[in-house]
Write a protein that holds these residues in place. Structure first.
Motif, PDB file in Angstrom:
ATOM      1  N   ASP A 231       0.831  -1.203   0.000  1.00  0.00           N
ATOM      2  CA  ASP A 231       0.000   0.000   0.000  1.00  0.00           C
ATOM      3  C   ASP A 231       0.866   1.254   0.000  1.00  0.00           C
ATOM      4  O   ASP A 231       0.562   2.242  -0.683  1.00  0.00           O
ATOM      5  N   ARG A 242      -7.997   3.057  -5.000  1.00  0.00           N
ATOM      6  CA  ARG A 242      -9.238   2.513  -4.440  1.00  0.00           C
ATOM      7  C   ARG A 242      -8.993   1.075  -3.990  1.00  0.00           C
ATOM      8  O   ARG A 242      -8.654   0.216  -4.795  1.00  0.00           O
ATOM      9  N   LYS A 243      -9.193   0.820  -2.693  1.00  0.00           N
ATOM     10  CA  LYS A 243      -8.918  -0.500  -2.120  1.00  0.00           C
ATOM     11  C   LYS A 243     -10.241  -1.219  -1.849  1.00  0.00           C
ATOM     12  O   LYS A 243     -11.013  -0.824  -0.991  1.00  0.00           O
ATOM     13  N   ARG A 249      -6.927  -3.745  -5.665  1.00  0.00           N
ATOM     14  CA  ARG A 249      -6.816  -2.293  -5.531  1.00  0.00           C
ATOM     15  C   ARG A 249      -6.781  -1.675  -6.927  1.00  0.00           C
ATOM     16  O   ARG A 249      -6.119  -2.184  -7.824  1.00  0.00           O
TER      17      ARG A 249
END
Length: 254
Positions: A231, A242-243, A249
């Protein structure tokens, strides 16, 4: 295997080579056996070959010459589905040029037959515009054999020395001469040019940005951040993302 004596005779024969640069005088394969056939997979080096085409003799690896290449085969000349396909790819050549992609077709007839067929393609598919890329003359089916472009039944016919037709195979080959994508259709089914362009865009973006593309992706849509990227690294590389799940993701890239 060829005997040493026979091999020496072949190499010594004046008919084997022509003194004109890059002129190819091929001889027939002595066998078309599965045991000797190259294994074609994603990541394989595209087998090299020397052939006559509608644009003259070529060495395929020299033809690649640091470009992306699409090699696609056709069952025979003067066939209806092939005529529509070749015309469509010719019309779209400017789009492939933008992407640094060279096109080359293949059919199991000779150059003279190809040239006559091209006149038909120009008449009915390109609105009279000149046909834009070479077509390989694979009358001996040697390229079809090297790239495994025949049906199971036709492979048996190939081994028996009978005429065969190639299936509709598309190979996308990168500048390092590696096969990156293979699409194979039965002879009755025409290809989708939009899909060929889409996957070229996806492959080139993945190579340039280190991403993957989701289902039905097209240029401008979100891409997938590979699970191997943390991340923290994803934030540094892509900015906001956007996860959906730890392993799924999405990000936007230019």
């Amino acid at each position: 295997m060829l005997s040493r004596t026979l091999l020496k005779r072949i190499l010594a024969s004046p008919a084997r080579f022509n003194s004109t640069p890059k002129t190819v005088v091929p001889f027939r394969f002595y066998s078309f056996t599965q045991a000797e056939q190259p294994r074609i997979r994603i990541g394989s080096t595209a087998p090299n070959f020397q052939v006559e085409t509608t644009k003259g003799a070529i060495d395929f690896h020299e033809y690649v010459n640091g470009n992306w290449v699409i090699l696609f085969s056709h069952p025979a000349d003067y066939t209806p589905v092939c005529t529509t396909e070749l015309g469509a790819f010719s019309r779209l050549k400017p789009e492939f040029d933008k992407r640094g992609v060279k096109l080359i077709g293949l059919s199991t007839e000779g150059v003279e037959s190809h040239q006559g067929w091209i006149k038909d393609i120009e008449e009915v598919e390109t609105n009279g515009d000149a046909f834009q890329f070479p077509i390989i003359a694979d009358g001996k089916r040697e390229v079809a054999y090297k790239y495994d472009m025949v049906t199971e039944d036709d492979f048996k016919n190939l081994q028996a020395g009978k005429p065969v037709a190639t299936v509709r195979t598309v190979f996308i080959i990168d500048p390092a001469k590696k096969i990156r994508l293979i699409m194979t259709y039965p002879a009755s089914t025409g290809r989708n040019t939009e899909e060929v362009i889409r996957v070229i865009d996806a492959l080139q973006l993945a190579d340039g940005k280190g991403i993957a593309t989701p289902v039905d992706w097209t240029v401008g849509k979100e891409v997938i951040i590979p699970p191997t990227v943390s991340d923290e690294d994803a934030k540094a590389k892509f900015g906001d993302f956007r996860k959906v799940k730890p392993y799924l993701r999405y990000a936007k890239v230019d």
